[in-house]
Design a protein around this motif. Structure first.
Motif, PDB file in Angstrom:
ATOM      1  N   ALA A  63      17.726   2.576  13.043  1.00 46.67           N
ATOM      2  CA  ALA A  63      16.649   3.206  12.968  1.00 46.67           C
ATOM      3  C   ALA A  63      15.314   2.617  12.378  1.00 46.67           C
ATOM      4  N   SER A 102      -0.979  11.719   1.741  1.00 47.12           N
ATOM      5  CA  SER A 102      -0.537  10.413   2.049  1.00 47.12           C
ATOM      6  C   SER A 102      -1.059   9.830   3.154  1.00 47.12           C
ATOM      7  N   ILE A 103      -1.375  10.634   3.919  1.00 44.78           N
ATOM      8  CA  ILE A 103      -1.984   9.973   5.464  1.00 44.78           C
ATOM      9  C   ILE A 103      -3.345   9.531   5.211  1.00 44.78           C
ATOM     10  N   ASN A 134      -4.738   8.482   2.283  1.00 42.01           N
ATOM     11  CA  ASN A 134      -4.724   7.405   1.717  1.00 42.01           C
ATOM     12  C   ASN A 134      -4.353   6.204   2.576  1.00 42.01           C
ATOM     13  N   GLU A 135      -3.371   6.526   3.319  1.00 41.85           N
ATOM     14  CA  GLU A 135      -2.716   5.356   4.093  1.00 41.85           C
ATOM     15  C   GLU A 135      -3.787   4.752   5.287  1.00 41.85           C
ATOM     16  N   ARG A 141      -2.405   9.752  13.438  1.00 44.79           N
ATOM     17  CA  ARG A 141      -1.234  10.247  12.433  1.00 44.79           C
ATOM     18  C   ARG A 141      -1.238  11.536  12.249  1.00 44.79           C
ATOM     19  N   ASN A 142      -0.418  12.422  12.245  1.00 42.21           N
ATOM     20  CA  ASN A 142       0.155  13.551  12.303  1.00 42.21           C
ATOM     21  C   ASN A 142       1.034  13.910  11.195  1.00 42.21           C
ATOM     22  N   LEU A 200       4.993   6.977  12.521  1.00 41.38           N
ATOM     23  CA  LEU A 200       5.910   7.587  13.053  1.00 41.38           C
ATOM     24  C   LEU A 200       5.124   9.066  13.969  1.00 41.38           C
ATOM     25  N   ALA A 247      -6.348   2.955   3.669  1.00 39.82           N
ATOM     26  CA  ALA A 247      -5.731   1.208   3.128  1.00 39.82           C
ATOM     27  C   ALA A 247      -5.725   0.436   4.409  1.00 39.82           C
ATOM     28  N   GLN A 248      -5.675   0.960   5.759  1.00 37.80           N
ATOM     29  CA  GLN A 248      -5.677   0.294   6.822  1.00 37.80           C
ATOM     30  C   GLN A 248      -7.087  -0.216   7.296  1.00 37.80           C
ATOM     31  N   ASP A 249      -8.041  -0.083   6.238  1.00 34.04           N
ATOM     32  CA  ASP A 249      -9.268  -0.746   6.468  1.00 34.04           C
ATOM     33  C   ASP A 249     -10.017  -0.154   7.913  1.00 34.04           C
ATOM     34  N   ILE A 308       0.596   4.453  -2.575  1.00 36.03           N
ATOM     35  CA  ILE A 308       0.523   5.809  -2.051  1.00 36.03           C
ATOM     36  C   ILE A 308       1.825   6.767  -2.763  1.00 36.03           C
ATOM     37  N   ARG A 312       7.701  -0.989  14.877  1.00 37.46           N
ATOM     38  CA  ARG A 312       6.598  -0.685  15.626  1.00 37.46           C
ATOM     39  C   ARG A 312       5.280  -0.664  14.711  1.00 37.46           C
ATOM     40  N   VAL A 313       5.427  -1.359  13.411  1.00 40.76           N
ATOM     41  CA  VAL A 313       4.256  -1.426  12.512  1.00 40.76           C
ATOM     42  C   VAL A 313       3.575  -2.809  13.203  1.00 40.76           C
ATOM     43  N   ALA A 326       4.595  12.776  15.273  1.00 41.29           N
ATOM     44  CA  ALA A 326       4.674  13.862  14.479  1.00 41.29           C
ATOM     45  C   ALA A 326       6.168  14.341  14.630  1.00 41.29           C
ATOM     46  N   PHE A 368      11.824   1.559  13.531  1.00 40.40           N
ATOM     47  CA  PHE A 368      10.568   1.934  13.141  1.00 40.40           C
ATOM     48  C   PHE A 368       9.715   0.826  12.646  1.00 40.40           C
ATOM     49  N   ALA A 369      10.297  -0.251  12.000  1.00 41.31           N
ATOM     50  CA  ALA A 369       9.742  -1.052  11.357  1.00 41.31           C
ATOM     51  C   ALA A 369       8.866  -1.993  12.350  1.00 41.31           C
ATOM     52  N   VAL A 426       5.180   7.215   7.063  1.00 37.07           N
ATOM     53  CA  VAL A 426       3.806   7.543   7.400  1.00 37.07           C
ATOM     54  C   VAL A 426       3.306   5.958   7.886  1.00 37.07           C
ATOM     55  N   ALA A 455       4.753   3.440   9.182  1.00 38.62           N
ATOM     56  CA  ALA A 455       5.208   2.890  10.212  1.00 38.62           C
ATOM     57  C   ALA A 455       4.787   3.675  11.610  1.00 38.62           C
ATOM     58  N   VAL A 469       0.735  -1.167  -0.036  1.00 38.38           N
ATOM     59  CA  VAL A 469       0.052   0.081  -0.021  1.00 38.38           C
ATOM     60  C   VAL A 469       0.880   1.308   0.003  1.00 38.38           C
ATOM     61  N   MET A 519       1.934  10.032  -5.173  1.00 36.80           N
ATOM     62  CA  MET A 519       2.642  11.223  -4.705  1.00 36.80           C
ATOM     63  C   MET A 519       3.632  11.678  -5.336  1.00 36.80           C
TER      64      MET A 519
END
Lengths: 300, 327
Positions: free
Chosen positions: B16, B83-84, B86-87, B72-73, A267, B90-92, A7, B23-24, A269, B20-21, A263, A265, A3, A11
């Motif tokens: 790093a 982007s946010i 759409n994201e 999301r911010n 993160l 996509a997360q249903d 996106i 945290r998904v 702000a 972050f990965a 985004v 992931a 996904v 963009m």
């Protein structure tokens, strides 16, 4: 996991026009053109207000693109006529376009949620595929970019285009050949800012609104994307202007895909900007280490 | 030496990225997803988001327990907004709560689930809904439109002799664009002549306020992030010239403006949360909610410094009275 790719690709393809505008002016005209930050929202503003007040979509798009061209030409004119520094000329025009966009819109934000857009035509293609993949939108944007790149590259290979490139890369030599350097700079900036305005038009159509602050940060984003693109693409096999153009497109897509994964992931702000900065650095560092000239320069 | 530093950089970056990965995480089976999209981190918007989350929790929607809440911010970056949006689609998500005008527009454009917007000043003008009174199937939300008529009434009650009213605002902000139109509409009803003082950055607040102070009997700050950030400069000018300075949010009163009727951003957050809960329970077609603006804030110290005596009756009925000016 695909996904964010979707996106980011969209963009990247939308913003590629703005990155191209910056890269062409920077690399071919040797003009670090700040106007991009103003011509992008100006294009969006003109498009939004014309389309909203009844003008048909193609007409509104043409006027919007031309408005960007006027902003670019103004930057070139101010730089040449008043001998003003290239950065200052850009800053002045960005300030002018800000007030102008506000005036034109009459509000700081215009909603285009109900308005028609070019993406309506490809909506059937989008729905034909699984919902998380916008095949139609991507095909349309790629088609736009191929058409646009073809026109630009063709233009640059004509006599006028070659004059423009000479005027940009070596003004003294160009002058000696009898080329009108100032006119070429103005024309070149007008064209590149048309591209930036087109980016604004596509963005406003895609996201469903035009906002006065759309342009904020575009410059940094475009610079980062350009840098990534130039590092990713092998320079040796392409003519310079083709390289600059392709690098801009590739860089824009790569950068936006990186942002989309950041985004995804989730993160905070505060971390998003750092993460994107680190990722840009990562790409750049890999490429430099491959060339092995990172510290060669630093040790001099 | 060279290779070491490059290798180190790469290791740090990959570390790093891995952090972050990790945290998904994916939604466990059967859990509903509440997505919240915010434009930037900022005292007012943070208040809205906190109260929204608190309200969801009060109603039993808690992250990790029975629902998954995705926050999301965009960090103020307009290019990240689509982007946010759409994201999150996509997360249903089962519901998307969008805070601020641009975020709500971007979310509405792509959303396939119900949308609740929050803190949008003019949802009709933004194209989010067709009318304030009628509910719509897939979208509802709260408006933080300040009741400018109430604000003008308060000014009239505290300082009955004011004729020329200066307004400090940034025309680049949607909320102020809406505010100035409302003020132009209501000012004649209360016998005010408006004198507009547009600023484009926080640095403009001092000179523009100075300029206004000579020409007006009172100054009003509309709900404006730019001016709110430069409130100290406006307070300085107002106390120097003994011109009453009014505002439209409680934060500015705390920092030295005289009085305000506020939309109450905590309430906006709570209302948004309430709407979200109703939508989650399956209700559709809910009309949007506009902030009531029943909250009156007074700063006694500021009143003293600006040479204004606030009627006792107003002080007694105020939501909160500040006695100090917070630097």
């Amino acid at each position: 996991m695909l996904v964010p790719l979707d996106i980011g690709l969209i963009m990247g393809l939308l913003l590629a026009w703005a990155v191209m505008a910056l890269a062409l002016a920077f690399r071919l005209l040797d003009f670090p053109d700040l106007t991009v930050e103003g011509s992008l929202p100006l294009g969006a503003a003109v498009f939004a207000i014309l389309h909203k007040s009844g003008a048909s979509m193609p007409v509104a798009m043409v006027y919007a693109i031309l408005s960007g061209g006027v902003a670019g030409a103004l930057t070139g004119f101010i730089h040449i006529r008043f001998k003003l520094n290239k950065f200052l000329a850009g800053i002045i025009v960005v300030a002018i376009t800000y007030s102008l966009s506000l005036r034109i819109m009459g509000a700081s934000n215009i909603g285009l949620l109900q308005a028609t857009s070019v993406f309506d035509f490809v909506e059937p293609l989008n729905t034909a595929f699984p919902e998380s993949f916008h095949f139609g939108t991507i095909v349309l944007l790629v088609a736009f970019l191929i058409l646009g790149s073809f026109l630009i590259l063709y233009g640059l290979s004509t006599r006028y285009g070659i004059r423009l490139r000479v005027a940009g890369s070596n003004p003294d030599y160009a002058k000696a050949l009898g080329i009108n350097v100032p006119m070429n700079v103005i024309a070149g900036l007008a064209i590149t800012n048309c591209l930036a305005a087109f980016s604004g038009v596509l963005l406003s159509m895609h996201q469903g609104f035009a906002d006065i602050s759309m342009g904020q940060g575009v410059l940094i984003l475009a610079l980062a994307a350009m840098t990534i693109g130039e590092r990713l693409l092998p320079e040796k096999h392409l003519p310079f202007h083709v390289f600059v153009l392709c690098a801009a497109i590739l860089g824009s897509i790569a950068y936006q895909v990186l942002v989309a994964y950041a985004v995804r992931a989730g993160l905070a702000a505060t971390d998003l900007k750092l993460a994107t900065a680190i990722m840009v650095l990562l790409v750049v560092a890999f490429r430099v280490s491959r060339n092995g000239d990172l510290l060669a320069e630093a040790h001099q | 030496m060279k290779k070491w530093s490059v290798a180190l950089l790469v290791i740090v970056v990959i570390g790093a990225a891995a952090f972050f990965a990790l945290r998904v995480h994916n939604t466990p089976e059967g859990m509903r997803v509440i997505a919240i999209a915010n434009l930037m981190s900022h005292p007012i918007l943070d208040t809205v988001q906190e109260n929204l989350l608190a309200e969801l929790k009060r109603e039993g929607y808690e992250d990790g327990k029975n629902v998954r809440i995705i926050l999301r911010n965009a960090n103020g970056q307009m290019q990240v907004v689509p982007s946010i949006a759409n994201e999150l689609v996509a997360q249903d998500s089962d519901i998307i709560i969008a805070i601020t005008t641009p975020m709500s527009q971007a979310v509405k454009k792509v959303a396939q689930c119900p949308v609740v917007f929050g803190a949008v000043t003019d949802p009709v003008g933004a194209g989010l809904i067709a009318s304030l009174d009628q509910g719509e199937e897939m979208i509802t939300g709260t408006s933080d439109a300040v009741p400018y008529d109430e604000q003008l009434r308060l000014i009239r009650r505290i300082t009955p002799n004011v004729k020329r009213l200066g307004v400090l605002f940034n025309p680049g902000e949607a909320a102020s664009q809406y505010g100035i139109k409302q003020l132009r509409k209501f000012a004649p009803d209360f016998g005010f002549t408006l004198i507009e003082g547009p600023v484009s950055s926080t640095g403009d607040v001092y000179p523009v306020a100075q300029n206004l102070a000579h020409r007006v009997d009172a100054i009003l700050i509309s709900t404006d992030n730019t001016v709110a950030a430069g409130i100290a400069a406006a307070v300085k000018v107002a106390t120097e010239h003994k011109v009453p300075l009014y505002a439209c949010d409680s934060g500015s009163i705390e920092k030295g403006a005289l009085a305000a009727v506020s939309a109450g951003y905590a309430q906006v957050g709570i209302d948004t949360g309430k709407l979200a809960v109703r939508v989650l329970k399956g209700e559709r077609g809910i009309p949007s909610v506009t902030a009531k603006g029943s909250e009156v804030y007074i700063n006694k110290k500021a009143a003293e410094m600006m040479g204004v005596s606030v009627p006792n009756e107003i002080i007694q009925n105020a939501t909160k009275v500040y006695k100090e000016i917070k630097e």
